[in-house]
Design an enzyme around this catalytic site. Structure first.
Site, mmCIF file in Angstrom:
data_model
loop_
_atom_site.group_PDB
_atom_site.id
_atom_site.type_symbol
_atom_site.label_atom_id
_atom_site.label_comp_id
_atom_site.label_asym_id
_atom_site.label_seq_id
_atom_site.Cartn_x
_atom_site.Cartn_y
_atom_site.Cartn_z
ATOM 1 C CD GLU A 95 -12.257 4.682 5.889
ATOM 2 O OE1 GLU A 95 -13.363 5.112 5.510
ATOM 3 O OE2 GLU A 95 -12.015 3.495 6.043
ATOM 4 C CB CYS A 116 -4.065 2.291 9.418
ATOM 5 S SG CYS A 116 -4.399 2.037 7.702
ATOM 6 C CB CYS A 123 -7.480 4.930 -4.443
ATOM 7 S SG CYS A 123 -5.911 4.259 -5.061
ATOM 8 C CB CYS A 127 -7.161 -2.784 -6.186
ATOM 9 S SG CYS A 127 -5.510 -2.105 -6.384
HETATM 10 FE FE1 SF4 Z 1 -5.880 2.130 -4.208
HETATM 11 FE FE2 SF4 Z 1 -5.587 -0.449 -4.769
HETATM 12 FE FE3 SF4 Z 1 -4.464 0.575 -2.535
HETATM 13 FE FE4 SF4 Z 1 -7.158 0.334 -2.759
HETATM 14 S S1 SF4 Z 1 -5.654 -1.315 -2.684
HETATM 15 S S2 SF4 Z 1 -6.044 2.089 -1.967
HETATM 16 S S3 SF4 Z 1 -7.495 0.769 -4.964
HETATM 17 S S4 SF4 Z 1 -3.973 1.083 -4.682
#
Ligand code: SF4
Ligand code: SAH
Length: 367
Positions: A95, A116, A123, A127
């Protein structure tokens, strides 16, 4: 579904195309004709490159792939944040978010239209507050898949984008080579022609890659997702902090700012009861002062299935005022995209859940 191992034509730089054409016995100026078709006229097939000999068009089609990304969903309206969900040629979902003219968030002029963009499918950094990390990591995006987000959003929205932030799904610095290659295409006069100062890369804190980026001559901006001013807080929500703690991260930032003219930005999501206390604000101010960094405060966007929430408006303003009183250039994002799942990875997650839901229903109805 087509899975290809050929390089996509939109992943190449002009000099590489020139070399390729020389190998094919073609004059070098053909390369500039091709980049003109790709990035100015923006056609979507080799066959439409009408000033190239037919035989060359066929040859290019044999040598390179020419992928498209399909827009499968658009949320939001023209005068607010718009969110675009894409399906890649292998079926994966990613996205992008288009943010209309907004206050200067990353030091750029305030009348910019910002996109963005995503750099990975999922990922790996996990997090605890983030939708992108919830389902793990699938794969890196290739340069053409990153550039195509910009081209597709410009086409769909009719807007000319002049500011790029690498803050969509994924960790850009974990896909370092492809992201750098993409930045060169975005920046080049033969590509999208967007100035390096209008390109911001956001990282959760990959220390070696921050240093590597500092050694690159490009004057792009760096945003560091801090989200906690002490290891105690950061350890709770960002697993990467156990590998590169705050001191290691800040010294990589020292190195970065020593090599660049642009100021660095700290991104700081405000999460109620986790990182929004006064002592965190005071320490954050100290870190920001050390690096002459700006701070962007972002009230947390709730993610379905996660427990976190944003602090009250009062708490947000108090946190901001502590930073400002300490002389830090800080902004508080009073978000426009809240109602359309604007934080990274949220729309994809929602769509995937719906699709899984549909599949389950289909299975049930068959049985
Ligand atoms: Fe990855 Fe953390 Fe960034 Fe989310 S905030 S995209 S989990 S590095
Ligand atoms: N991986 C990179 C870039 C993508 S995330 C990074 O972490 O910096 C882009 C930004 O969106 C980060 O600052 C991230 O922390 C933030 N973000 C993630 N989930 C969010 C949420 N639910 N609400 C608000 N911001 C969020």
């Amino acid at each position: 579904m087509r899975i290809t191992t050929r390089i996509d034509i939109k992943s190449l730089h002009l000099d590489e195309l020139q070399e390729k054409l020389r190998d094919l016995g073609e004059p070098a100026y053909r390369a500039a004709q091709i980049t003109d078709w790709l990035y100015q006229k923006r056609i979507d097939a080799f066959d439409k490159m009408s000033d190239l000999p037919q035989s060359l068009r066929e040859q290019l089609a044999r040598e390179f792939s020419f992928d498209k990304i399909d827009i499968v969903r658009v949320l939001g309206s023209k005068d607010t944040t718009q969110k675009f969900l894409f399906r890649l040629s292998d079926g994966n979902l990613i996205e992008s978010v288009l943010i209309p003219a907004s206050p200067a968030l990353y030091g750029e002029k305030s009348d910019r239209r910002t996109i963005c963009i995503s750099t990975q499918v999922g990922c790996a950094y996990g997090c605890k507050f983030c939708a992108s990390g919830l389902e793990g990591f699938s794969r890196n995006l290739r340069p053409n898949e990153i550039v195509d987000q910009i081209i597709a959003v410009e086409r769909e929205s009719g807007e000319k984008i002049d500011n790029i932030v690498f803050m969509g799904m994924g960790e850009p610095l974990a896909n370092f080579d492809n992201v750098l290659r993409t930045i060169r295409i975005i920046n080049a006069p033969w590509g999208l022609g967007i100035g390096a100062r209008h390109i911001t890369v956001s990282t959760s804190g990959l220390v070696p890659q921050i240093k590597k980026l500092a050694d690159e001559p490009l004057q792009i901006r760096l945003a560091v997702s801090l989200h906690g001013a002490t290891d105690e807080v950061r350890d709770q929500i960002m697993p990467i902090n156990r590998r590169f703690n705050i001191e290691k991260l800040l010294s990589a930032c020292d190195y970065y700012v020593a090599h660049k003219k642009q100021r660095l930005t700290f991104e700081y999501i405000l999460i109620a009861g986790v990182n929004d206390a006064d002592d965190q604000a005071n320490l954050l101010a100290r870190h920001a002062r050390r690096l002459s960094a700006k701070v962007n405060l972002i009230p947390y966007n709730a993610v379905e299935g996660l427990v976190w929430s944003r602090p009250s408006r009062n708490r947000q303003e108090k946190f901001l005022s502590i930073l400002r009183d300490a002389g830090i250039a800080a902004t508080l994002r009073r978000e426009k995209g809240h109602d359309i799942n604007a934080a990274c990875g949220q729309l994809r997650l929602q769509t995937k859940r719906e699709e899984v839901g549909t599949d389950r229903r289909a299975v049930r109805s068959r049985s």
